[in-house]
Design a protein around this motif. Structure first.
Motif, PDB file in Angstrom:
ATOM      1  N   MET A 169       0.840  -1.188   0.000  1.00 49.80           N
ATOM      2  CA  MET A 169       0.000   0.000   0.000  1.00 49.80           C
ATOM      3  C   MET A 169       0.882   1.247   0.000  1.00 49.80           C
ATOM      4  O   MET A 169       1.823   1.344   0.767  1.00 49.80           O
ATOM      5  CB  MET A 169      -0.878   0.021   1.253  1.00 49.80           C
TER       6      MET A 169
ATOM      7  N   THR B 268       0.725   5.127   0.719  1.00 52.29           N
ATOM      8  CA  THR B 268      -0.101   6.129   1.384  1.00 52.29           C
ATOM      9  C   THR B 268       0.187   7.505   0.792  1.00 52.29           C
ATOM     10  O   THR B 268       1.323   7.969   0.829  1.00 52.29           O
ATOM     11  CB  THR B 268       0.181   6.137   2.897  1.00 52.29           C
TER      12      THR B 268
ATOM     13  N   ARG C 178       4.508   9.370  -5.162  1.00 54.59           N
ATOM     14  CA  ARG C 178       3.767   9.993  -4.059  1.00 54.59           C
ATOM     15  C   ARG C 178       3.885  11.516  -4.116  1.00 54.59           C
ATOM     16  O   ARG C 178       2.896  12.232  -4.002  1.00 54.59           O
ATOM     17  CB  ARG C 178       4.304   9.470  -2.721  1.00 54.59           C
TER      18      ARG C 178
ATOM     19  N   GLU D  94      -5.132   6.023  -0.315  1.00 54.62           N
ATOM     20  CA  GLU D  94      -4.076   5.019  -0.409  1.00 54.62           C
ATOM     21  C   GLU D  94      -4.191   4.315  -1.748  1.00 54.62           C
ATOM     22  O   GLU D  94      -5.294   4.167  -2.282  1.00 54.62           O
ATOM     23  CB  GLU D  94      -4.202   3.988   0.714  1.00 54.62           C
ATOM     24  N   LEU D  95      -3.061   3.891  -2.284  1.00 52.00           N
ATOM     25  CA  LEU D  95      -3.040   3.131  -3.531  1.00 52.00           C
ATOM     26  C   LEU D  95      -2.667   1.690  -3.228  1.00 52.00           C
ATOM     27  O   LEU D  95      -1.702   1.432  -2.505  1.00 52.00           O
ATOM     28  CB  LEU D  95      -2.016   3.728  -4.506  1.00 52.00           C
ATOM     29  N   ALA D  96      -3.419   0.773  -3.807  1.00 54.31           N
ATOM     30  CA  ALA D  96      -3.124  -0.651  -3.620  1.00 54.31           C
ATOM     31  C   ALA D  96      -1.931  -1.044  -4.485  1.00 54.31           C
ATOM     32  O   ALA D  96      -1.602  -0.379  -5.474  1.00 54.31           O
ATOM     33  CB  ALA D  96      -4.344  -1.481  -3.987  1.00 54.31           C
ATOM     34  N   ASP D  97      -1.307  -2.139  -4.107  1.00 52.51           N
ATOM     35  CA  ASP D  97      -0.126  -2.613  -4.840  1.00 52.51           C
ATOM     36  C   ASP D  97      -0.459  -3.019  -6.276  1.00 52.51           C
ATOM     37  O   ASP D  97       0.376  -2.871  -7.169  1.00 52.51           O
ATOM     38  CB  ASP D  97       0.508  -3.795  -4.104  1.00 52.51           C
ATOM     39  N   TRP D  98      -1.662  -3.530  -6.527  1.00 52.60           N
ATOM     40  CA  TRP D  98      -2.017  -3.992  -7.866  1.00 52.60           C
ATOM     41  C   TRP D  98      -2.195  -2.837  -8.849  1.00 52.60           C
ATOM     42  O   TRP D  98      -2.174  -3.042 -10.055  1.00 52.60           O
ATOM     43  CB  TRP D  98      -3.290  -4.850  -7.830  1.00 52.60           C
ATOM     44  N   GLU D  99      -2.338  -1.610  -8.350  1.00 54.25           N
ATOM     45  CA  GLU D  99      -2.514  -0.450  -9.231  1.00 54.25           C
ATOM     46  C   GLU D  99      -1.189   0.051  -9.806  1.00 54.25           C
ATOM     47  O   GLU D  99      -1.180   0.762 -10.801  1.00 54.25           O
ATOM     48  CB  GLU D  99      -3.195   0.695  -8.473  1.00 54.25           C
TER      49      GLU D  99
ATOM     50  N   SER E  29      -7.273   3.951 -11.839  1.00 57.46           N
ATOM     51  CA  SER E  29      -6.894   3.813 -10.435  1.00 57.46           C
ATOM     52  C   SER E  29      -8.091   4.084  -9.520  1.00 57.46           C
ATOM     53  O   SER E  29      -9.161   4.509  -9.956  1.00 57.46           O
ATOM     54  CB  SER E  29      -5.767   4.789 -10.096  1.00 57.46           C
ATOM     55  N   SER E  30      -7.852   3.859  -8.222  1.00 57.90           N
ATOM     56  CA  SER E  30      -8.894   4.096  -7.221  1.00 57.90           C
ATOM     57  C   SER E  30      -8.777   5.482  -6.591  1.00 57.90           C
ATOM     58  O   SER E  30      -9.350   5.729  -5.531  1.00 57.90           O
ATOM     59  CB  SER E  30      -8.799   3.031  -6.128  1.00 57.90           C
TER      60      SER E  30
END
Length: 137
Positions: free
Chosen positions: A1, A3, A92, A9-14, A46-47
């Motif tokens: 993750m 931050t 980031r 937060e961004l997930a690893d899969w993104e 992305s999320s």
């Protein structure tokens, strides 16, 4: 993750991270070790909240393509782990800088005293340069 802020937060899969060989001189390991990192992040898929996406897409940054994909290449360090951390930190900071509110510029005028000092300095400099000519005989 990864931050970004307290709420984002961004997930690893993104984030797609791939190893590549670093450029430049590297001695005996240059053609054997893939220690550089290519980080790819798709903004639109992305999320991230819509506000973040809009601000990132509006940026005129060479690392962001027209399709909304951020590409960051990290090869400053000798190890893969340090280059990976560097690339994530740069991602980031890019996202944070896009969302940061810029302070509005209020136009101001130079004071009379500063204008006078500027003109006086120019005339003094001109007199100094005029004295640099050939001396009449």
């Amino acid at each position: 993750m990864l931050t970004i802020s307290n709420t984002v937060e961004l997930a690893d899969w993104e984030i797609d991270i791939s190893q590549i060989r670093a450029q430049g001189a590297g001695g005996q390991n240059v053609n054997k070790v893939a220690s550089a990192v290519h980080l790819r992040f798709d903004i639109l898929a992305s999320s991230l909240p819509p506000f973040y996406k809009e601000r990132l897409m509006a940026l005129s940054d060479q690392r962001i393509s027209k399709e909304g994909i951020i590409v960051i290449k990290a090869q400053s360090f000798r190890t893969l782990e340090l280059n990976k951390e560097d690339a994530l930190a740069r991602l980031r900071e890019l996202i944070r800088s896009a969302v940061k509110q810029q302070k509005a510029r209020r136009p101001t005028k130079p004071t009379k005293g500063s204008q006078r000092r500027r003109v006086d300095k120019k005339t003094r400099k001109g007199k100094t340069k005029a004295l640099r000519g050939k001396v009449p005989v």
